[in-house]
Design a protein around this motif. Structure first.
Motif, PDB file in Angstrom:
ATOM      1  N   SER A  29       0.852  -1.190   0.000  1.00  0.00           N
ATOM      2  CA  SER A  29       0.000   0.000   0.000  1.00  0.00           C
ATOM      3  C   SER A  29       0.883   1.234   0.000  1.00  0.00           C
ATOM      4  O   SER A  29       1.932   1.251   0.642  1.00  0.00           O
ATOM      5  N   ARG A  30       0.446   2.238  -0.729  1.00  0.00           N
ATOM      6  CA  ARG A  30       1.162   3.519  -0.652  1.00  0.00           C
ATOM      7  C   ARG A  30       0.133   4.647  -0.484  1.00  0.00           C
ATOM      8  O   ARG A  30      -0.909   4.635  -1.145  1.00  0.00           O
ATOM      9  N   SER A  31       0.452   5.576   0.419  1.00  0.00           N
ATOM     10  CA  SER A  31      -0.426   6.731   0.624  1.00  0.00           C
ATOM     11  C   SER A  31       0.340   8.001   0.274  1.00  0.00           C
ATOM     12  O   SER A  31       1.511   8.127   0.618  1.00  0.00           O
ATOM     13  N   VAL A  38      -5.663  12.462   1.557  1.00  0.00           N
ATOM     14  CA  VAL A  38      -4.699  11.364   1.500  1.00  0.00           C
ATOM     15  C   VAL A  38      -5.268  10.265   0.607  1.00  0.00           C
ATOM     16  O   VAL A  38      -6.337   9.734   0.882  1.00  0.00           O
ATOM     17  N   ARG A  40      -4.842   6.545  -0.911  1.00  0.00           N
ATOM     18  CA  ARG A  40      -4.153   5.297  -0.576  1.00  0.00           C
ATOM     19  C   ARG A  40      -4.476   4.246  -1.640  1.00  0.00           C
ATOM     20  O   ARG A  40      -5.637   4.042  -1.990  1.00  0.00           O
ATOM     21  N   THR A  42      -3.753   0.190  -2.738  1.00  0.00           N
ATOM     22  CA  THR A  42      -3.267  -1.129  -2.311  1.00  0.00           C
ATOM     23  C   THR A  42      -3.297  -2.064  -3.511  1.00  0.00           C
ATOM     24  O   THR A  42      -4.317  -2.152  -4.208  1.00  0.00           O
TER      25      THR A  42
END
Ligand code: AMP
Ligand code: MG
Length: 329
Positions: A29-31, A38, A40, A42
């Motif tokens: 996952s990257r936010s 924000v 996010r 996945t």
């Protein structure tokens, strides 16, 4: 782009005792803070995942440059300055999507409400409530039926201002999902700060689980939905509102009255086959209110929703139950 709210949570729950429909997998996952919120993402872990995530956030930033009402060099700002002009394919596509929601909602959703929205935003900055004459003037510039798209060209009356904040985030989520699916990701979740699309299975091997926040108590979850291949969006005034001299103003305007929608309904969540539709309809239903909003959602194929009013009364479409994993009172 407007400031986001986190009215929906993505959860990964283990459901012990139930056979897995799909094998577990490792995910990444990257936010990042983009679109004023924000975001996010996945995805399953593969040799290309990190690159795909970077590509996804690059796409978000490039679409923000198209649709943002806050960036003075965005395509949207240029269109607003020049009362129209040549449209990029993405802008043309989104304007058409927005107008179809305007039509469905008889103008409750109106992407031409920019002058009204900025009047209330300005009022918050100057701490002076808009005057009646200012509201009347801004309202006169609103009218989705006056937008003309011919080929790749848009024309609109002088004074009219577009604001795509009610649908752009959902649309951007859809574009990111499309890119990731084309790149071969058969599972994933893109959470644009409350506008979500999920496909395939979660890393635990189940459909994705999305929690809907209790409008009165942010830390509580009101319901958990089990979703796959669906977009979901919530519109609410409990986290996003303007405060002018101690009086709360909603961030969604009623184009028919020129006023912000006050208090009712408190929260609308819509599930649809794509996130732009869910996003646009949630905003539309927020303006329409419980009765008319429900009527709109019930008449649409593949769309389900829940509206919660100020007294905590929940109404749902008949098909809502098929997504409901858990309802918390
Ligand atoms: P959402 O959070 O998706 O409900 O979108 C709210 C945003 O949509 C606002 O911040 C405005 O930018 C824009 N907006 C406000 N009122 C309307 C309306 N009646 N129709 C379409 N967009 C609106
Ligand atoms: Mg919306």
């Amino acid at each position: 782009m407007t400031y986001g709210r986190i009215a929906l949570f993505c959860l990964v729950l283990s459901l012990s005792g139930i056979a897995l429909p799909y094998p577990r997998y490792q995910s990444i996952s990257r936010s990042e803070t983009v679109l004023g919120t924000v975001v996010r993402i996945t995805l399953p872990e593969t040799p290309g995942t990190k690159e795909a995530l970077s590509g996804a956030f690059d796409l978000i930033q490039s679409l923000e440059k198209v649709f943002s009402v806050h960036q003075s060099d965005s395509e949207l700002s240029r269109i607003n300055r020049l009362h129209g002009g040549r449209l990029s394919p993405a802008m043309k596509d989104l304007i058409k999507r927005a107008l179809s929601i305007s039509q469905l909602s008889s103008g409750a959703f109106d992407p031409t409400c920019g002058a009204l929205v900025s009047l209330y935003r300005k009022a918050e900055k100057t701490r002076r409530a808009p005057r009646e004459s200012e509201i009347i003037k801004a309202k006169e510039s609103v009218g989705w039926e006056k937008l003309r798209v011919e080929g790749d060209h848009l024309s609109m009356p002088a004074g009219m201002k577009l604001d795509l904040g009610g649908i752009a985030k959902g649309y951007i989520v859809d574009q990111v999902v499309r890119m990731l699916r084309v790149s071969g990701f058969s599972h994933g979740l893109v959470d644009g700060g409350g506008d979500i699309f999920c496909w395939g299975f979660n890393p635990e091997g189940y459909p994705w689980q999305v929690g809907i926040q209790n409008p009165w108590k942010a830390s509580n979850i009101l319901a958990i939905l089990s979703l796959s291949d669906r977009g979901i969006a919530t519109s609410g005034d409990y986290q996003r509102y303007l405060m002018i001299r101690g009086k709360k103003y909603g961030h969604i305007v009623d184009p028919r009255t020129g006023r912000t929608v006050q208090g009712f309904p408190t929260s609308v969540t819509v599930v649809a086959s794509d996130c732009a539709t869910a996003d646009g309809l949630a905003t539309a239903c927020f303006v329409l209110g419980r009765e008319q909003g429900m009527q709109l959602l019930r008449n649409l194929d593949g769309v389900e929703g829940m509206i919660i009013d100020q007294d905590g009364q929940k109404v749902t479409t008949p098909g809502w139950a098929k997504f409901l994993l858990k309802s918390v009172r």
